[in-house]
Design a protein around this motif. Structure first.
Motif, short mmCIF file in Angstrom:
data_model
loop_
_atom_site.label_atom_id
_atom_site.label_comp_id
_atom_site.label_asym_id
_atom_site.label_seq_id
_atom_site.Cartn_x
_atom_site.Cartn_y
_atom_site.Cartn_z
N ALA A 169 51.34 31.65 47.41
CA ALA A 169 50.07 32.47 46.99
C ALA A 169 49.26 31.49 46.15
O ALA A 169 49.74 30.57 45.51
CB ALA A 169 50.63 33.60 45.85
N ARG A 223 45.83 38.61 36.39
CA ARG A 223 45.97 39.36 37.66
C ARG A 223 44.81 40.40 38.02
O ARG A 223 44.39 41.07 36.85
CB ARG A 223 47.39 40.37 37.62
N ARG A 241 42.15 39.28 51.21
CA ARG A 241 43.35 39.62 52.45
C ARG A 241 44.07 38.29 52.42
O ARG A 241 44.31 37.95 53.45
CB ARG A 241 42.47 40.08 53.75
N ARG A 242 44.61 37.74 51.34
CA ARG A 242 45.42 36.66 51.23
C ARG A 242 46.30 36.94 49.89
O ARG A 242 45.79 37.38 49.36
CB ARG A 242 44.96 35.44 51.33
N LYS A 243 47.48 36.10 49.99
CA LYS A 243 47.99 36.42 48.79
C LYS A 243 47.50 35.38 47.75
O LYS A 243 47.55 34.36 47.79
CB LYS A 243 49.70 35.77 49.12
N SER A 278 44.18 42.70 40.98
CA SER A 278 44.68 43.13 42.29
C SER A 278 43.56 43.46 43.26
O SER A 278 43.83 43.28 44.49
CB SER A 278 45.49 44.35 41.97
N GLY A 333 42.82 40.12 45.73
CA GLY A 333 43.88 39.80 46.79
C GLY A 333 43.61 40.70 47.91
O GLY A 333 43.60 40.45 49.09
N ALA A 377 47.86 34.42 43.56
CA ALA A 377 48.82 34.30 42.39
C ALA A 377 47.80 33.99 41.26
O ALA A 377 46.75 33.78 41.15
CB ALA A 377 49.60 33.18 42.58
#
Ligand code: BTN
Length: 254
Positions: A115, A143, A152-154, A145, A148, A156
């Motif tokens: 990620a 974070r 459209r990707r992971k 949310s 992401g 971190a």
């Protein structure tokens, strides 16, 4: 929310500026004529830029976004290695702060378990006999949310690995001091010692990679470290290939 504070960021030899908002810290420093070593950090970028013309998104206070501009005394043909030099420095800084699995995805994405934790955008312009480099770094600290989902990707963020996460001032100081150290090594010895460090922190060493090349073709092969000039080496069915411009689109254990 912790705030960036230029007074807490005294770094010998570096002129530090913190702004509330700007378009892009890279663009701002590229437009300046100064030959000094300058660090510009922004609480918010309204037009943050990523590699290959992409946008870099970071909500105010959720990330660390800054650029360091300085003269680099190496031949122009070697400057492609700068983004790897920066990657080594940031990854080492993150590991020193406790993100043990911080790793590098060629050329210079910062990843943890696949990620993306951060990215680096290096831009250069010639300044007489020397070259001025602007090294822009974005780290996801808290974070977000929606990010992401939007990308459209992971993705971190530091607060997943460090509790409590370091203040952004401490993070910025640590990354900058590692960056200056790695740039010193690069200026005196070139990429050679740093490419070994890069390989030791590679997220996908020995894995089978699919790489989309600049012309749209996809090359598949086993990751075989970094060439002398910073290119990605792949062992393919047709022998060793080196990739200078492209994007790793997938990786799996070979
Ligand atoms: C990438 O992974 O695509 C590179 C992202 C680089 C983002 C940083 S944030 C600070 C600096 N200013 C910018 O506009 N971009 C870089």
């Amino acid at each position: 929310m912790d705030r960036l504070d230029a007074a807490a960021l005294s770094i010998p030899g570096v002129r530090v500026r913190v702004v509330e908002r700007c378009g892009s810290t890279n663009t701002a420093l590229l437009e300046e004529k100064s030959a000094d070593c300058v660090l510009l950090a922004a609480e918010q970028q309204t037009a943050g830029r990523g590699r290959r013309g992409r946008r870099w998104h970071s909500a105010p206070g959720a990330g660390l976004t800054f650029s360091l501009a300085l003269q680099v005394r190496r031949p122009v043909r070697e400057l492609a290695g700068l983004s790897l030099v920066a990657g080594v420095a940031v990854s080492k800084a993150l590991r020193a702060l406790g993100v043990a699995r911080a790793a590098l995805k060629w050329p210079n994405d910062l990843v943890v378990d696949g990620a993306k934790l951060g990215g680096i955008l290096v831009e250069t312009r010639s300044a007489g006999a020397a070259t001025r480099a602007v090294i822009g770094i974005g780290i996801n600290c808290r974070r977000d949310s929606s990010l992401g989902l939007r990308l459209r990707r992971k993705i971190a963020s530091l607060d997943q690995f460090l509790s409590p996460p370091p203040s952004r001032n401490d993070l910025l100081k640590k990354i900058t001091s590692m960056l200056l150290e790695s740039l010193d090594v690069f200026e005196s010895k070139g990429l050679e010692p740093l490419r070994r460090e890069w390989e030791a922190m590679s997220a996908y060493a020995g894995q089978r990679l699919r790489v989309r090349l600049a012309d749209g073709r996809v090359l598949s092969g086993i990751s075989d470290g970094i060439a002398e000039d910073g290119a990605l080496r792949l062992t393919t069915r047709n022998g060793i290939k080196t990739v200078r411009s492209g994007r790793v689109v997938s990786a799996r254990v070979a």
